[in-house]
Each structure stands twice: as C-alpha cells, then as structure tokens.
Design an enzyme around this catalytic site. Structure first.
Site, PDB file in Angstrom:
ATOM      1  N   ARG A 272       0.830  -1.084   0.102  1.00  0.00           N
ATOM      2  CA  ARG A 272       0.044  -0.003  -0.114  1.00  0.00           C
ATOM      3  C   ARG A 272       0.912   1.172   0.053  1.00  0.00           C
ATOM      4  O   ARG A 272       0.309   2.334   0.493  1.00  0.00           O
ATOM      5  CB  ARG A 272      -1.081   0.194   1.122  1.00  0.00           C
ATOM      6  CG  ARG A 272      -1.883  -1.211   1.165  1.00  0.00           C
ATOM      7  CD  ARG A 272      -3.120  -1.065   2.068  1.00  0.00           C
ATOM      8  NE  ARG A 272      -4.206  -1.993   1.822  1.00  0.00           N
ATOM      9  CZ  ARG A 272      -4.254  -3.146   2.763  1.00  0.00           C
ATOM     10  NH1 ARG A 272      -2.951  -3.252   3.857  1.00  0.00           N
ATOM     11  NH2 ARG A 272      -4.856  -4.110   2.555  1.00  0.00           N
TER      12      ARG A 272
ATOM     13  N   LYS B 177       3.114  11.339 -11.259  1.00  0.00           N
ATOM     14  CA  LYS B 177       1.928  10.669 -12.188  1.00  0.00           C
ATOM     15  C   LYS B 177       2.822   8.912 -12.453  1.00  0.00           C
ATOM     16  O   LYS B 177       3.883   9.350 -12.875  1.00  0.00           O
ATOM     17  CB  LYS B 177       1.704  11.268 -13.487  1.00  0.00           C
ATOM     18  CG  LYS B 177       0.713  12.175 -13.418  1.00  0.00           C
ATOM     19  CD  LYS B 177       0.204  12.656 -14.780  1.00  0.00           C
ATOM     20  CE  LYS B 177      -0.831  13.533 -14.817  1.00  0.00           C
ATOM     21  NZ  LYS B 177      -1.179  13.988 -16.289  1.00  0.00           N
TER      22      LYS B 177
ATOM     23  N   GLU C 246       8.791  18.271 -25.049  1.00  0.00           N
ATOM     24  CA  GLU C 246       8.132  18.407 -23.458  1.00  0.00           C
ATOM     25  C   GLU C 246       8.796  19.939 -23.011  1.00  0.00           C
ATOM     26  O   GLU C 246       8.200  20.666 -22.760  1.00  0.00           O
ATOM     27  CB  GLU C 246       8.304  17.521 -22.690  1.00  0.00           C
ATOM     28  CG  GLU C 246       7.454  16.113 -23.032  1.00  0.00           C
ATOM     29  CD  GLU C 246       6.103  16.145 -22.742  1.00  0.00           C
ATOM     30  OE1 GLU C 246       5.638  17.369 -22.421  1.00  0.00           O
ATOM     31  OE2 GLU C 246       5.306  15.084 -23.012  1.00  0.00           O
TER      32      GLU C 246
ATOM     33  N   LYS D  32       6.912  22.993 -14.199  1.00  0.00           N
ATOM     34  CA  LYS D  32       6.236  21.891 -13.766  1.00  0.00           C
ATOM     35  C   LYS D  32       5.909  21.935 -12.505  1.00  0.00           C
ATOM     36  O   LYS D  32       4.877  21.630 -11.907  1.00  0.00           O
ATOM     37  CB  LYS D  32       6.680  20.521 -14.578  1.00  0.00           C
ATOM     38  CG  LYS D  32       5.743  19.446 -14.062  1.00  0.00           C
ATOM     39  CD  LYS D  32       6.060  18.114 -14.864  1.00  0.00           C
ATOM     40  CE  LYS D  32       4.855  17.282 -14.710  1.00  0.00           C
ATOM     41  NZ  LYS D  32       4.884  15.954 -15.408  1.00  0.00           N
TER      42      LYS D  32
ATOM     43  N   GLU E 134      -4.589  17.068 -11.135  1.00  0.00           N
ATOM     44  CA  GLU E 134      -5.060  17.270 -12.276  1.00  0.00           C
ATOM     45  C   GLU E 134      -6.772  17.681 -12.348  1.00  0.00           C
ATOM     46  O   GLU E 134      -7.363  17.267 -13.346  1.00  0.00           O
ATOM     47  CB  GLU E 134      -4.678  16.327 -13.539  1.00  0.00           C
ATOM     48  CG  GLU E 134      -4.584  16.926 -14.720  1.00  0.00           C
ATOM     49  CD  GLU E 134      -4.025  15.795 -15.802  1.00  0.00           C
ATOM     50  OE1 GLU E 134      -4.931  15.131 -16.557  1.00  0.00           O
ATOM     51  OE2 GLU E 134      -2.934  15.359 -15.828  1.00  0.00           O
TER      52      GLU E 134
ATOM     53  N   ARG F  73      -3.173  21.584 -13.838  1.00  0.00           N
ATOM     54  CA  ARG F  73      -2.305  20.882 -14.316  1.00  0.00           C
ATOM     55  C   ARG F  73      -2.709  20.056 -15.592  1.00  0.00           C
ATOM     56  O   ARG F  73      -1.955  19.659 -16.333  1.00  0.00           O
ATOM     57  CB  ARG F  73      -2.282  19.693 -13.174  1.00  0.00           C
ATOM     58  CG  ARG F  73      -0.979  18.626 -13.498  1.00  0.00           C
ATOM     59  CD  ARG F  73      -0.765  17.532 -12.616  1.00  0.00           C
ATOM     60  NE  ARG F  73       0.264  16.977 -12.794  1.00  0.00           N
ATOM     61  CZ  ARG F  73       0.795  16.052 -12.031  1.00  0.00           C
ATOM     62  NH1 ARG F  73       0.706  16.050 -10.759  1.00  0.00           N
ATOM     63  NH2 ARG F  73       1.866  15.115 -12.632  1.00  0.00           N
TER      64      ARG F  73
ATOM     65  N   ASN G 286      -1.125  18.717 -20.757  1.00  0.00           N
ATOM     66  CA  ASN G 286      -1.373  17.979 -21.616  1.00  0.00           C
ATOM     67  C   ASN G 286      -1.674  18.616 -22.866  1.00  0.00           C
ATOM     68  O   ASN G 286      -2.229  17.793 -23.943  1.00  0.00           O
ATOM     69  CB  ASN G 286      -2.569  17.162 -21.156  1.00  0.00           C
ATOM     70  CG  ASN G 286      -2.476  16.336 -20.041  1.00  0.00           C
ATOM     71  OD1 ASN G 286      -1.469  15.479 -19.997  1.00  0.00           O
ATOM     72  ND2 ASN G 286      -3.394  16.233 -18.991  1.00  0.00           N
TER      73      ASN G 286
ATOM     74  N   HIS H 258      -1.158  16.255 -26.147  1.00  0.00           N
ATOM     75  CA  HIS H 258      -1.276  15.020 -25.721  1.00  0.00           C
ATOM     76  C   HIS H 258      -2.398  14.105 -26.056  1.00  0.00           C
ATOM     77  O   HIS H 258      -2.303  12.889 -26.402  1.00  0.00           O
ATOM     78  CB  HIS H 258      -1.090  14.960 -24.090  1.00  0.00           C
ATOM     79  CG  HIS H 258       0.441  15.233 -23.777  1.00  0.00           C
ATOM     80  ND1 HIS H 258       1.015  16.334 -24.002  1.00  0.00           N
ATOM     81  CD2 HIS H 258       1.065  14.539 -22.943  1.00  0.00           C
ATOM     82  CE1 HIS H 258       2.321  16.514 -23.300  1.00  0.00           C
ATOM     83  NE2 HIS H 258       2.349  15.089 -22.732  1.00  0.00           N
TER      84      HIS H 258
ATOM     85  N   HIS I  10      -1.499  10.973 -27.719  1.00  0.00           N
ATOM     86  CA  HIS I  10      -1.561   9.585 -27.141  1.00  0.00           C
ATOM     87  C   HIS I  10      -2.535   9.021 -28.322  1.00  0.00           C
ATOM     88  O   HIS I  10      -2.539   7.645 -28.398  1.00  0.00           O
ATOM     89  CB  HIS I  10      -2.938   9.977 -26.082  1.00  0.00           C
ATOM     90  CG  HIS I  10      -1.707  10.215 -24.863  1.00  0.00           C
ATOM     91  ND1 HIS I  10      -2.461  10.534 -23.546  1.00  0.00           N
ATOM     92  CD2 HIS I  10      -0.358  10.170 -24.551  1.00  0.00           C
ATOM     93  CE1 HIS I  10      -1.194  10.991 -22.716  1.00  0.00           C
ATOM     94  NE2 HIS I  10      -0.266  10.679 -23.375  1.00  0.00           N
TER      95      HIS I  10
ATOM     96  N   HIS J  21       7.139   8.962 -27.283  1.00  0.00           N
ATOM     97  CA  HIS J  21       6.118   9.850 -26.726  1.00  0.00           C
ATOM     98  C   HIS J  21       6.437  11.170 -27.176  1.00  0.00           C
ATOM     99  O   HIS J  21       5.253  11.969 -27.457  1.00  0.00           O
ATOM    100  CB  HIS J  21       6.073   9.634 -25.322  1.00  0.00           C
ATOM    101  CG  HIS J  21       5.071  10.528 -24.467  1.00  0.00           C
ATOM    102  ND1 HIS J  21       3.684  10.293 -24.654  1.00  0.00           N
ATOM    103  CD2 HIS J  21       5.414  11.662 -23.631  1.00  0.00           C
ATOM    104  CE1 HIS J  21       3.223  11.473 -23.789  1.00  0.00           C
ATOM    105  NE2 HIS J  21       4.177  11.829 -23.244  1.00  0.00           N
TER     106      HIS J  21
END
Length: 359
Positions: free
Chosen positions: A119, A141, A183, A225, A235, A239, A243, A246, A250, A263
């Site tokens: 956990r 993330k 990026e 960032k 997000e 935030r 993206n 993206h 993606h 990517h």
C-alpha cells in the site's frame, strides 16, 4: 547545482539538477531505509549499472537490482508483476525504497509499483532521458498502459526526490533528444512566452546538447512543472494544461502501437495539431501556428500525423483520460504563453484533422 522544490499535499521534495549526480545518490537515501530495489532495464544498466550500484551501496543499505524489459510496449501488467515478484521474493518491507533508474517507462511503472506494494513504499526518481528529466519524473504521475489506452491504470504518488544528472544526456540517440525537447518547448507554449522565444533562439544549441543551454532548459522546465503541480497535484484544473498536444499525441501512440513513435515525437506532432485546433476555436493567429510547426520541426519532431480517417482519430481520442462523459477535451492556446482546457465537438476536431490529409 540547481535545486527546484516541489510542494504538494502528497509530498514535498527536491529536484537536484547537475552534472555527476549519479555518483551522489547516497545523499538522497533516508537513514531508516532497510533495502533498496534498483529498477532499471538492461540498456541503462549496461551504461550506468555498476556506477549506480556503487553509489547506492555507499549508503550502507542492501541493494537489490531488478531488471525489466526495455520499451513502451512493456509498460504493462506483466512487467509490473515481475517487479512485485522480485520485491516479494526478496522479502522487502515497508521501509524499503524503490529507485527508478531510466526513462519514462521505468519511472512510471516503478512509481506505480512503489505506490501499490504494501500500500505504498518510498521511491526515488533517477531519470536518464531528457523527456523523463523534464516531464515524467516530476509530479507523481505513475501508471501502466492498457491495450485500450495509454496510462489508464495508475496512481498519483510523489517521489522523495528527483536526481537529474545532465551528463547522461550525452549517451542518448538524437531521436530521444528530440522527443524530450518536445516537452521542453511545450512549457513555453502553455505558460511562458519568453521561454518559448528562448527555445526558438536556442533550438540548434538544444539539439546539439550544448551543456549550458540544455542545463537551463531542464531547470526551467522543472521549475514550470513544479509550479503547476504544486497548485494542482491531481489534475483537477491547472495541471491539465500540461497535456497540450497530448490528446492527439496519445491517439497517435495508441493507433500506431506503443513504441512505433516515441512519446515526445507524438506530442510534438500533437502540438502542431492542437495549434491548428486553437486557431479554429480560440483565435490563435496563423503566425503563431507556424511558429509552433517550425519549432517542432527544428527540434526534429514529426509535424505530419498518420493519415487515418477522422472517425479513427475520434475513436482513439474517446478512450483518452481527458475525455469526460463521452466529450473530447483539449488544451487550447489562445496565444503563446497562455492555455486552457475546453470541450470540443467531434465535428470541429474532424474539420482540423481534415486539414492534415494529403491528397
């Protein structure tokens, strides 16, 4: 050495940016750590494994190397279970530490393993690609991919520190540098027009990895960032602007198959498409659209997307995490240095996609 601080509800930690940080990793190992699991892949271990194992051993802790396959195609359940098998087999406890040595794939899957094992145990990010240094290692993330979508299974889980060694960039292929620079220039587009201007002026120096120029680019990207993540860890608002490009990117990755394009390459092309969408919806001027295209090309990213029917694009983007209630959501840029998130109809997206169709 530059130090950037990240402050979030999920954890506060430093980002250290300097040459030679791989040799000083013991400085970031907490005193109560029982065992260190070094997660990496054979490619990175052949370059830095002996050096990093030695640096970690200087902490006086037991170090367990865990090797995972190299590549985006392996950021999945099977690889995650390989990590769990190793951690359980070595009887790691809750005071163990995961060290992620590698690019975004290693960082993402190692962070998710750390978030899930017992956990949650601590982990340290040691990014070795430009893209992971300026983006994926910062902000907590963590995720694995699913055949139906990228990064769809994961957790927000902050590291205890990020150790960025600028020297490792010298071993990267040119294509990996281009992917990382996508990026970098994104940060200028969404929040800092002056940084975008600086990237235009220094594009050639960035591509050739001029030490002072690339160091500043990494530092400034991490600062931006960190500022965004500190205000919006999960997000829920600001935030999401990170993206930019993206949603298209993606879709390219999912549609072509993970790893066909890097990517950052997909994001670079996606930002060109997002700039066109911004011109359609929120008045981004044509000159700025062309600046985005020119800079993306100058850093070596593709600027022409795959030639798929618009229906295929919409289908792929509908699986994206940013979709809500069946509606497509995009980061739009009314002007360079400003951005926001907006729901866009499939009809408008189709109109923009059609502009990229070749005859």
């Amino acid at each position: 050495m530059s130090i950037v601080h990240v402050e979030t509800p999920g954890g506060s930690y430093p980002i250290h940016v300097a040459a030679g940080r791989l040799d000083l990793l013991a400085q970031s190992i907490p005193g109560d750590v029982t065992t260190i699991a070094l997660i990496s892949n054979p490619t990175i271990m052949s370059l830095y494994g002996e050096r990093v194992l030695s640096a970690l051993a200087a902490s006086g802790k037991r170090v367990i190397p865990v090797s995972i396959p190299d590549g985006e195609a392996y950021k999945n359940w099977e690889t995650l279970n390989l990590i769990f098998d190793a951690l359980l087999g070595e009887r790691l406890d809750r005071k163990a530490l995961v060290v992620a040595l590698g690019g975004g794939v290693v960082g993402d899957i190692s962070g998710f393993a750390a978030a899930s094992f017992m956990r949650g145990i601590r982990f340290l990010q040691v990014p070795t690609t430009l893209l992971s240094q300026v983006d994926s290692s910062v902000g907590g993330k963590t995720a694995i991919n699913h055949p139906l979508g990228k990064n769809m299974i994961g957790a927000f889980y902050q590291p205890i520190a990020v150790e960025i060694d600028i020297d490792v960039l010298s071993t990267l292929p040119a294509r990996e540098i281009s992917a990382g620079l996508a990026e970098v220039i994104k940060y200028g587009m969404i929040t800092d027009a002056a940084f975008f201007d600086w990237c235009e002026v220094n594009a050639e120096a960035l591509v050739r990895r001029d030490a002072d120029v690339i160091s500043y680019a990494v530092q400034r990207s991490c600062e931006i960032k960190a500022q965004v993540v500190s205000q919006d860890e999960r997000e829920s608002g600001l935030r999401a602007t990170l993206n930019f490009g993206h949603t298209f990117g993606h879709a390219i990755e999912s549609g072509l198959g993970y790893g066909e394009w890097l990517h950052g390459e997909a994001v670079g092309c996606g930002m060109v498409m997002a700039a066109e969408l911004s011109a359609e919806l929120c008045g981004l001027d044509r000159g700025s659209v062309e600046r985005v295209r020119a800079l993306s090309a100058a850093i070596g990213c593709p600027v022409e997307p795959p030639q798929w029917p618009a229906e295929r694009w919409v289908e792929l983007m509908g699986i994206d995490k940013k979709a809500e209630g069946g509606q497509l959501r995009f980061v739009l840029m009314p002007k360079i240095g400003q951005s926001h998130v907006e729901t866009v109809s499939p009809e408008l997206v189709t109109r923009v996609i059609d502009r990229f169709a070749t005859v």
